[in-house]
Motif scaffolding. Sequence first.
Motif, short mmCIF file in Angstrom:
data_model
loop_
_atom_site.label_atom_id
_atom_site.label_comp_id
_atom_site.label_asym_id
_atom_site.label_seq_id
_atom_site.Cartn_x
_atom_site.Cartn_y
_atom_site.Cartn_z
N GLU A 162 0.82 -1.20 0.00
CA GLU A 162 0.00 0.00 0.00
C GLU A 162 0.86 1.26 0.00
N MET A 163 1.86 1.30 0.90
CA MET A 163 2.71 2.49 0.96
C MET A 163 3.61 2.57 -0.26
N ASP A 164 4.05 1.44 -0.78
CA ASP A 164 4.84 1.45 -2.01
C ASP A 164 4.03 2.08 -3.14
N SER B 57 0.36 9.05 9.74
CA SER B 57 0.41 10.40 9.21
C SER B 57 -0.52 10.57 8.01
N LEU B 58 -0.43 9.63 7.08
CA LEU B 58 -1.20 9.73 5.85
C LEU B 58 -2.70 9.60 6.09
N PHE B 59 -3.10 8.61 6.87
CA PHE B 59 -4.52 8.32 7.02
C PHE B 59 -5.17 8.97 8.22
N GLU B 60 -4.39 9.26 9.26
CA GLU B 60 -4.96 9.84 10.49
C GLU B 60 -4.52 11.27 10.74
N GLY B 61 -3.55 11.76 9.97
CA GLY B 61 -3.11 13.14 10.11
C GLY B 61 -2.10 13.38 11.20
N TYR B 62 -1.50 12.32 11.74
CA TYR B 62 -0.50 12.49 12.79
C TYR B 62 0.75 13.16 12.22
N SER B 63 1.36 13.99 13.04
CA SER B 63 2.59 14.66 12.64
C SER B 63 3.76 13.68 12.65
N LEU B 64 4.67 13.87 11.72
CA LEU B 64 5.90 13.10 11.69
C LEU B 64 6.99 13.79 12.52
N GLY B 65 6.65 14.91 13.13
CA GLY B 65 7.56 15.59 14.04
C GLY B 65 8.47 16.62 13.40
N GLU B 66 8.39 16.76 12.09
CA GLU B 66 9.21 17.74 11.39
C GLU B 66 8.33 18.46 10.37
N ARG B 67 8.42 19.76 10.35
CA ARG B 67 7.55 20.56 9.49
C ARG B 67 7.68 20.18 8.01
N ASP B 68 8.92 19.97 7.53
CA ASP B 68 9.09 19.66 6.12
C ASP B 68 8.54 18.28 5.76
N LEU B 69 8.67 17.31 6.66
CA LEU B 69 8.08 15.99 6.42
C LEU B 69 6.55 16.07 6.42
N ASP B 70 6.00 16.84 7.36
CA ASP B 70 4.54 17.00 7.40
C ASP B 70 4.03 17.70 6.13
N ALA B 71 4.77 18.69 5.65
CA ALA B 71 4.37 19.40 4.43
C ALA B 71 4.39 18.46 3.22
N ARG C 25 1.31 17.02 0.81
CA ARG C 25 1.30 16.95 -0.66
C ARG C 25 0.92 15.55 -1.14
N VAL C 26 1.44 14.53 -0.49
CA VAL C 26 1.09 13.14 -0.85
C VAL C 26 -0.40 12.92 -0.64
N ARG C 27 -0.90 13.38 0.49
CA ARG C 27 -2.32 13.22 0.82
C ARG C 27 -3.20 13.92 -0.23
N ARG C 28 -2.87 15.15 -0.57
CA ARG C 28 -3.65 15.89 -1.58
C ARG C 28 -3.54 15.24 -2.95
N PHE C 29 -2.35 14.74 -3.29
CA PHE C 29 -2.14 14.07 -4.57
C PHE C 29 -3.11 12.90 -4.74
N HIS C 30 -3.33 12.17 -3.66
CA HIS C 30 -4.21 11.00 -3.71
C HIS C 30 -5.67 11.33 -3.36
N GLY C 31 -5.96 12.60 -3.13
CA GLY C 31 -7.34 12.99 -2.82
C GLY C 31 -7.80 12.56 -1.45
N LEU C 32 -6.86 12.38 -0.54
CA LEU C 32 -7.22 11.99 0.83
C LEU C 32 -7.53 13.24 1.65
N PRO C 33 -8.51 13.15 2.54
CA PRO C 33 -8.87 14.33 3.33
C PRO C 33 -7.78 14.67 4.35
N TRP C 34 -7.67 15.95 4.62
CA TRP C 34 -6.76 16.42 5.66
C TRP C 34 -7.49 16.26 6.98
N THR C 35 -6.86 15.58 7.96
CA THR C 35 -7.57 15.22 9.19
C THR C 35 -7.07 15.95 10.42
N ARG C 36 -6.11 16.84 10.30
CA ARG C 36 -5.61 17.54 11.50
C ARG C 36 -6.55 18.62 11.93
#
Length: 90
Positions: A23-25, A61-75, A79-90
């Motif tokens: 799935e992640m691949d 992070s992808l499905f539940e909106g949890y932070s990865l602890g770094e702003r650039d990783l979260d950003a 982008r990955v979430r929006r690319f796949h049309g997944l809702p933002w959950t934060r």
Amino acid sequence: MASDLGMRRRRALWRAAHRGSKEMDYLLGRFAEQTIDSMNADDIAVLERLIETPDPRLELSLFEGYSLGERDLDALMDRVRRFHGLPWTR
């Protein structure tokens, strides 16, 4: 220099699609496939760090909106979430 960036892009693209769970691949691989050519060296560095993140953390992070602890990783994950049309959950 340009060939180094090209090599990093190719390596990151391959790693994004061959890193762990199917799935992640698929999700990271498709995103990378469509966006890698527009990424600069800094963007590639963030993608490389994201690829090394364990699947359970990426999934939260992808499905539940949890932070990865770094702003650039979260950003980038946003982008990955929006690319796949997944809702933002934060």
